[in-house]
Enzyme design. Sequence first.
Site, short mmCIF file in Angstrom:
data_model
loop_
_atom_site.label_atom_id
_atom_site.label_comp_id
_atom_site.label_asym_id
_atom_site.label_seq_id
_atom_site.Cartn_x
_atom_site.Cartn_y
_atom_site.Cartn_z
N ILE A 31 4.98 2.52 -0.90
CA ILE A 31 4.96 3.98 -0.69
C ILE A 31 6.29 4.46 -0.09
CG2 ILE A 31 3.80 5.81 0.63
CD1 ILE A 31 1.24 3.95 0.52
N ASP A 78 12.93 -3.44 13.91
CA ASP A 78 11.77 -4.34 13.99
C ASP A 78 10.77 -3.75 14.96
OD1 ASP A 78 9.85 -6.24 14.12
OD2 ASP A 78 11.18 -7.90 14.65
N ASN A 105 6.42 5.28 8.24
CA ASN A 105 5.62 4.80 7.10
C ASN A 105 5.30 3.30 7.17
OD1 ASN A 105 5.04 4.61 3.94
ND2 ASN A 105 6.68 3.15 4.42
N TYR A 193 -6.88 -2.64 12.50
CA TYR A 193 -6.05 -1.80 11.63
C TYR A 193 -6.46 -0.32 11.79
CZ TYR A 193 -4.08 0.10 7.25
OH TYR A 193 -3.38 0.85 6.32
N LYS A 197 -4.34 2.87 13.40
CA LYS A 197 -4.07 4.05 12.57
C LYS A 197 -4.68 5.31 13.18
CE LYS A 197 -1.64 2.34 9.15
NZ LYS A 197 -0.28 2.79 8.89
N1 LIG Z 1 -1.36 0.95 0.06
C1 LIG Z 1 -2.42 1.64 0.45
O1 LIG Z 1 -3.43 1.77 -0.28
C2 LIG Z 1 -2.44 2.29 1.80
C3 LIG Z 1 -3.60 2.98 2.20
C4 LIG Z 1 -3.62 3.58 3.43
C5 LIG Z 1 -2.50 3.53 4.25
N2 LIG Z 1 -1.39 2.84 3.84
C6 LIG Z 1 -0.24 2.82 4.74
O2 LIG Z 1 0.92 3.17 4.01
C7 LIG Z 1 2.07 2.59 4.64
C8 LIG Z 1 2.97 1.94 3.60
O3 LIG Z 1 2.26 0.83 3.07
P1 LIG Z 1 2.50 0.21 1.61
O4 LIG Z 1 1.17 0.15 0.99
O5 LIG Z 1 3.62 0.89 0.93
O6 LIG Z 1 2.89 -1.31 2.03
P2 LIG Z 1 4.20 -2.19 1.83
O7 LIG Z 1 4.67 -2.09 0.42
O8 LIG Z 1 3.86 -3.55 2.35
O9 LIG Z 1 5.26 -1.53 2.80
C9 LIG Z 1 5.20 -1.74 4.19
C10 LIG Z 1 6.60 -1.61 4.74
O10 LIG Z 1 6.54 -1.78 6.17
C11 LIG Z 1 7.61 -2.64 6.57
N3 LIG Z 1 7.30 -3.33 7.82
C12 LIG Z 1 6.26 -4.15 8.09
N4 LIG Z 1 6.37 -4.65 9.33
C13 LIG Z 1 7.49 -4.12 9.88
C14 LIG Z 1 8.14 -4.26 11.14
N5 LIG Z 1 7.69 -5.07 12.09
N6 LIG Z 1 9.27 -3.55 11.37
C15 LIG Z 1 9.78 -2.74 10.41
N7 LIG Z 1 9.22 -2.58 9.18
C16 LIG Z 1 8.09 -3.28 8.92
C17 LIG Z 1 7.68 -3.63 5.41
O11 LIG Z 1 8.92 -4.34 5.45
P3 LIG Z 1 9.05 -5.80 4.76
O12 LIG Z 1 9.41 -5.53 3.35
O13 LIG Z 1 10.11 -6.45 5.57
O14 LIG Z 1 7.70 -6.44 4.89
C18 LIG Z 1 7.58 -2.68 4.23
O15 LIG Z 1 8.82 -2.09 3.98
C19 LIG Z 1 1.54 1.63 5.71
O16 LIG Z 1 1.63 2.26 6.97
C20 LIG Z 1 0.09 1.44 5.32
O17 LIG Z 1 -0.73 1.12 6.41
C21 LIG Z 1 -1.34 2.23 2.64
#
Ligand SMILES: NC(=O)c1ccc[n+]([C@@H]2O[C@H](COP(=O)([O-])OP(=O)(O)OC[C@H]3O[C@@H](n4cnc5c(N)ncnc54)[C@H](OP(=O)(O)O)[C@@H]3O)[C@@H](O)[C@H]2O)c1
Length: 322
Positions: A31, A78, A105, A193, A197
Amino acid sequence: MTRQKEEEFQVADMPNLSGYVTIVTGGNSGIGYETTLQLANRGARVYIASRSKTRVDAAIKAMKTGNSGLDIHFLKLDLQDLQSIKTTTEEFSQKEPRLDILINNAGIMACPYELTKDGYELQWQTNFLGHHAFTMCLLPLLRSAAQSSHSRDRVRIVNVSSDAAISMGPDSINYKDPNLTDVKGVTAPWKRYGHSKQASIIAAKAITDRYKALGITAYSLHPGLIKSNLQSHDTSFLGMLSRTAMRIFPTLSPLDGARTSLYCATSPNTPSFAGRYFTPFGKVGTKENKWLDDAKCVDRLWTLATSQLRDHGFVIDDNAGK
Ligand SMILES: NC(=O)c1ccc[n+]([C@@H]2O[C@H](COP(=O)([O-])OP(=O)(O)OC[C@H]3O[C@@H](n4cnc5c(N)ncnc54)[C@H](OP(=O)(O)O)[C@@H]3O)[C@@H](O)[C@H]2O)c1
């Protein structure tokens, strides 16, 4: 197309963002990747704040394939290391005198119980407290953007949350045990989680209540159920389960996932709902938002977060917006 769909926010509705300085945490993946790309496509300078330079550089390279002129940069962040967040913001303030949009995000989901070196449960710190620390450290730059802007609505903070927070029920933060140490069983990682949130949703309201007078507002949202890389680096059994689930069940694309963030960050319609929780694609839920009107609930979260950050040497000015 139904009438409701026509009213939903589309990326094409975004305004021109030339001159905007923005940060997207976790902007190298899922996202966040699409959020970054769309902000940059509209002319904003975007910093991807994330933990791996290699992964961010690869993402920037891919984004620039279609348009080499995009103004996108890496910022090392981080969220699992509170002291490093201070260094990140110092480094950022040497590069930029202002910040117009901050999109919190980055996130992790349902990982096994573990404490960071700061003593907080991984999800609590990554999804909520680290972002809150980052936001508080960036306030002077958000404030200077607000002061130099002609628009009262330009400077915004967006907390990407999840409906998992809502399913816990209203005002469910465990103030005695924010790490949820005592929660056991297979669903415990999911509860942690949702808990982290829910804190990010309440934080957006608390920030708005305190800093709106300075021209800074905050929003929170559920992006939808999005195909993404959530938990791609988690090698535990739970991580594998979560990762598989996130690749099989969601039907929406990361671009759809970015839409509600982009709406909260840029639409002229959102400031009348400052502090509120939004659902896809730019709807203000009524049920979820009722408990944000409970000032005691909002103040309790603010007090907890302030005390956790002060324990680690952060200076939080409660009265800055008064
Ligand atoms: N996907 C869904 O259906 C969904 C639903 C509800 C909410 N969300 C929320 O949407 C947001 C984006 O999620 P996504 O689905 O796009 O997941 P994603 O592709 O895994 O992206 C997560 C991002 O967070 C970064 N991250 C994780 N730990 C970190 C840390 N300690 N310090 C800095 N950056 C860190 C990751 O970096 P790395 O590449 O280094 O891991 C990655 O860039 C999240 O907050 C998630 O909870 C997602």
